[in-house]
Design a protein around this motif. Sequence first.
Motif, short mmCIF file in Angstrom:
data_model
loop_
_atom_site.label_atom_id
_atom_site.label_comp_id
_atom_site.label_asym_id
_atom_site.label_seq_id
_atom_site.Cartn_x
_atom_site.Cartn_y
_atom_site.Cartn_z
N ILE A 146 1.22 8.69 3.86
CA ILE A 146 -0.10 8.37 3.34
C ILE A 146 0.05 7.97 1.88
O ILE A 146 0.85 8.57 1.14
N ASP A 147 -0.73 6.95 1.45
CA ASP A 147 -0.65 6.57 0.04
C ASP A 147 -1.71 7.31 -0.77
O ASP A 147 -2.51 8.09 -0.24
N CYS A 148 -1.71 7.06 -2.07
CA CYS A 148 -2.59 7.82 -2.97
C CYS A 148 -4.06 7.46 -2.82
O CYS A 148 -4.92 8.18 -3.33
N ALA A 149 -4.36 6.37 -2.13
CA ALA A 149 -5.74 6.02 -1.84
C ALA A 149 -6.20 6.59 -0.50
O ALA A 149 -7.35 6.38 -0.10
N GLY A 150 -5.30 7.29 0.18
CA GLY A 150 -5.65 7.88 1.48
C GLY A 150 -5.40 6.97 2.65
O GLY A 150 -5.71 7.33 3.80
N ASN A 151 -4.82 5.78 2.43
CA ASN A 151 -4.47 4.90 3.54
C ASN A 151 -3.30 5.48 4.32
O ASN A 151 -2.38 6.06 3.73
N VAL A 152 -3.32 5.30 5.63
CA VAL A 152 -2.36 5.94 6.53
C VAL A 152 -1.40 4.89 7.08
O VAL A 152 -1.82 3.84 7.57
N TYR A 153 -0.09 5.21 7.02
CA TYR A 153 0.97 4.31 7.50
C TYR A 153 1.67 5.02 8.65
O TYR A 153 2.25 6.09 8.46
N TRP A 154 1.66 4.39 9.85
CA TRP A 154 2.26 5.07 11.00
C TRP A 154 3.19 4.13 11.75
O TRP A 154 2.84 2.98 12.02
N THR A 155 4.37 4.64 12.07
CA THR A 155 5.36 3.81 12.74
C THR A 155 5.18 3.85 14.25
O THR A 155 4.60 4.79 14.81
N SER A 156 5.70 2.84 14.89
CA SER A 156 5.58 2.68 16.34
C SER A 156 6.95 2.48 16.96
O SER A 156 7.70 1.59 16.55
N GLY A 157 7.26 3.29 17.95
CA GLY A 157 8.52 3.14 18.65
C GLY A 157 8.53 1.99 19.63
O GLY A 157 9.60 1.48 19.98
N PHE A 158 7.36 1.56 20.10
CA PHE A 158 7.30 0.53 21.14
C PHE A 158 7.24 -0.88 20.57
O PHE A 158 7.98 -1.76 21.00
N ASP A 159 6.34 -1.13 19.61
CA ASP A 159 6.24 -2.49 19.07
C ASP A 159 7.00 -2.65 17.75
O ASP A 159 6.99 -3.73 17.16
N SER A 160 7.63 -1.56 17.27
CA SER A 160 8.52 -1.58 16.11
C SER A 160 7.80 -1.90 14.80
O SER A 160 8.45 -2.29 13.83
N LEU A 161 6.49 -1.73 14.74
CA LEU A 161 5.72 -2.01 13.54
C LEU A 161 5.37 -0.73 12.79
O LEU A 161 5.44 0.37 13.32
N VAL A 162 5.00 -0.91 11.53
CA VAL A 162 4.28 0.11 10.78
C VAL A 162 2.83 -0.33 10.74
O VAL A 162 2.51 -1.40 10.20
N HIS A 163 1.94 0.46 11.34
CA HIS A 163 0.51 0.15 11.35
C HIS A 163 -0.15 0.83 10.15
O HIS A 163 0.10 2.01 9.89
N VAL A 164 -0.98 0.10 9.45
CA VAL A 164 -1.63 0.62 8.24
C VAL A 164 -3.13 0.71 8.47
O VAL A 164 -3.77 -0.27 8.88
N TYR A 165 -3.69 1.89 8.18
CA TYR A 165 -5.10 2.16 8.42
C TYR A 165 -5.77 2.65 7.14
O TYR A 165 -5.15 3.34 6.32
N SER A 166 -7.03 2.32 6.99
CA SER A 166 -7.83 2.88 5.91
C SER A 166 -8.12 4.35 6.21
O SER A 166 -7.89 4.81 7.33
#
Length: 354
Positions: free
Chosen positions: A281-301
């Motif tokens: 999580i960054d200092c603004a509270g945004n959430v970064y989550w990795t994916s084993g299937f599509d190999s991406l890092v998904h970023v959420y507010s």
Amino acid sequence: MTWRPTIAALAGLCLAATAAPFATGAAAAPSTAVDTAHVSAHSALAGPPGAPPGVCPEGVGYGPPLPASSLSATRIQGGFSFLEGPVWVADGGYLLMSDMAPGSGPYNVQPSTIRRFTPPATFDTFIANAGSNGLALSADGQQIVAATHDQRSVSAYRLGDRARSTVAANYQGRAFNSPNDVAVRSDGVVYFTDPNFQRGNRPDQMNGRTSVFRVSGGQVSLVDDRLRQPNGISLAPDGSALYVGAYGENKIYKYAVQPDGSIGSRSVFVNYIGGPDGGTIDCAGNVYWTSGFDSLVHVYSPTGAQLGTIRPGNTGTTNVAFGGADRQTLYITSGPRGDSSLYSVRLNVPGYPY
């Protein structure tokens, strides 16, 4: 897929949380009394403590976290067995990560080594035979808190001499499955996930449950045993929320955290796409989550709206951590077994070191 982030010294971190069985729902009693001289100064602060001091300064406004909605990360080095659990150590300026080998021995348990990356290009072995998966930094910055599947425990390694101690040995006298990932509050409360990915052929003492636990003052308590294969775990910098990726459900859950570290209500943060692994999580509270299937890092507010994605490679993205002198470099572990790699990308907002 995972087969599996200075103030007063960390409260009770080096105490083994072993205990005889209690009634269901009771916390395990510590084997040694907590040294009150080591209670964090943050226990006297109002409100829920989250990130360690200096990680996320108060009163700072942040803009969009991503330079673009779709980013590609740069590969730093590959050729590792299976990287996981990165954590940035500011005092020293290096990144630690677990490198897990294939299962071996009579119980088919995965050996693990903690590797160190010192920018721009130096890699070495930091702790051999660490038995670790997810890593986090202790609140005082002097230890690494590790989910250690070799002993089915949560451990702490002192950075100065690499000495190992036990944070959580069992729950009500029963061995954990295979602790996978950890998060640490600034007052020393530890949260960790316990799927069965690295249990190997060892007997199941959790009666088929895969759970989330909390360690506070040397005592282990259950947070939630309703999740199917809880995997990555991250704490909001303001300490108000705990996020857990349930790999077996393809969801990220959000828990309200009380000022004393206990857990309140649970809600679905996002219905994930791709199998949630590790996050930060960054200092603004945004959430970064990795994916084993599509190999991406998904970023959420903080509200769960998707802001974009980061692609480090094409196979098996496992975990992330912020680092660098300004903590605006996102380090990512990703890649196929036998050629797992470390990647990085520059972002607009600083974040948690694990």
